[in-house]
Design a protein around this motif. Structure first.
Motif, PDB file in Angstrom:
ATOM      1  N   LYS A 134       0.625  -1.010   0.037  1.00 65.25           N
ATOM      2  CA  LYS A 134      -0.035  -0.049   0.084  1.00 65.25           C
ATOM      3  C   LYS A 134       0.792   1.115   0.152  1.00 65.25           C
ATOM      4  O   LYS A 134       0.707   2.202  -0.831  1.00 65.25           O
ATOM      5  CB  LYS A 134      -0.851  -0.241   1.289  1.00 65.25           C
ATOM      6  N   LEU A 135       1.699   1.373   0.871  1.00 69.42           N
ATOM      7  CA  LEU A 135       2.833   2.279   0.987  1.00 69.42           C
ATOM      8  C   LEU A 135       3.635   2.474  -0.208  1.00 69.42           C
ATOM      9  O   LEU A 135       3.817   3.765  -0.997  1.00 69.42           O
ATOM     10  CB  LEU A 135       3.650   2.389   2.033  1.00 69.42           C
ATOM     11  N   GLY A 154       2.581   1.835  -3.332  1.00 72.69           N
ATOM     12  CA  GLY A 154       1.805   2.428  -4.417  1.00 72.69           C
ATOM     13  C   GLY A 154       1.470   3.860  -4.220  1.00 72.69           C
ATOM     14  O   GLY A 154       0.957   4.349  -5.124  1.00 72.69           O
ATOM     15  N   GLU A 155       1.434   4.242  -2.941  1.00 70.68           N
ATOM     16  CA  GLU A 155       1.038   5.641  -2.754  1.00 70.68           C
ATOM     17  C   GLU A 155       2.068   6.765  -2.458  1.00 70.68           C
ATOM     18  O   GLU A 155       1.931   7.879  -2.615  1.00 70.68           O
ATOM     19  CB  GLU A 155       0.048   5.715  -1.228  1.00 70.68           C
ATOM     20  N   GLU A 156       3.441   6.146  -2.076  1.00 70.10           N
ATOM     21  CA  GLU A 156       4.603   7.155  -1.822  1.00 70.10           C
ATOM     22  C   GLU A 156       5.662   6.918  -2.641  1.00 70.10           C
ATOM     23  O   GLU A 156       5.781   5.792  -3.029  1.00 70.10           O
ATOM     24  CB  GLU A 156       4.449   7.199  -0.440  1.00 70.10           C
ATOM     25  N   ARG A 157       6.527   7.719  -2.650  1.00 69.06           N
ATOM     26  CA  ARG A 157       7.839   7.529  -3.297  1.00 69.06           C
ATOM     27  C   ARG A 157       8.920   7.261  -2.042  1.00 69.06           C
ATOM     28  O   ARG A 157       8.863   8.081  -1.182  1.00 69.06           O
ATOM     29  CB  ARG A 157       8.254   8.688  -4.263  1.00 69.06           C
TER      30      ARG A 157
END
Length: 64
Positions: free
Chosen positions: A47-48, A50-53
């Motif tokens: 999840k992380l 996919g959402e953050e860089r």
């Protein structure tokens, strides 16, 4: 952190809270500022990611 200095973003995916804490302590001694983001399981890690860089990731290969 100095003005204009950016931190390194590191994802730590590890089910052991103790190991995550030790990694944060280890990273606090790096010469560059480090922002450690924690994931306690594989689902949270995906999840992380996919959402953050992140600049780098340390992944536990034996994790739920």
């Amino acid at each position: 952190m100095n003005v204009g200095e950016t931190s390194i973003r590191v994802l730590v995916a590890e089910d052991s809270a103790t190991v995550r804490k030790l990694f944060k302590e280890f990273a606090s001694h790096w010469p560059s500022p480090v922002e450690v983001v924690e994931a306690e399981d594989g689902d949270a890690c995906l999840k992380l990611m996919g959402e953050e860089r992140f600049d780098m990731a340390f992944l536990d290969i034996h994790m739920p």
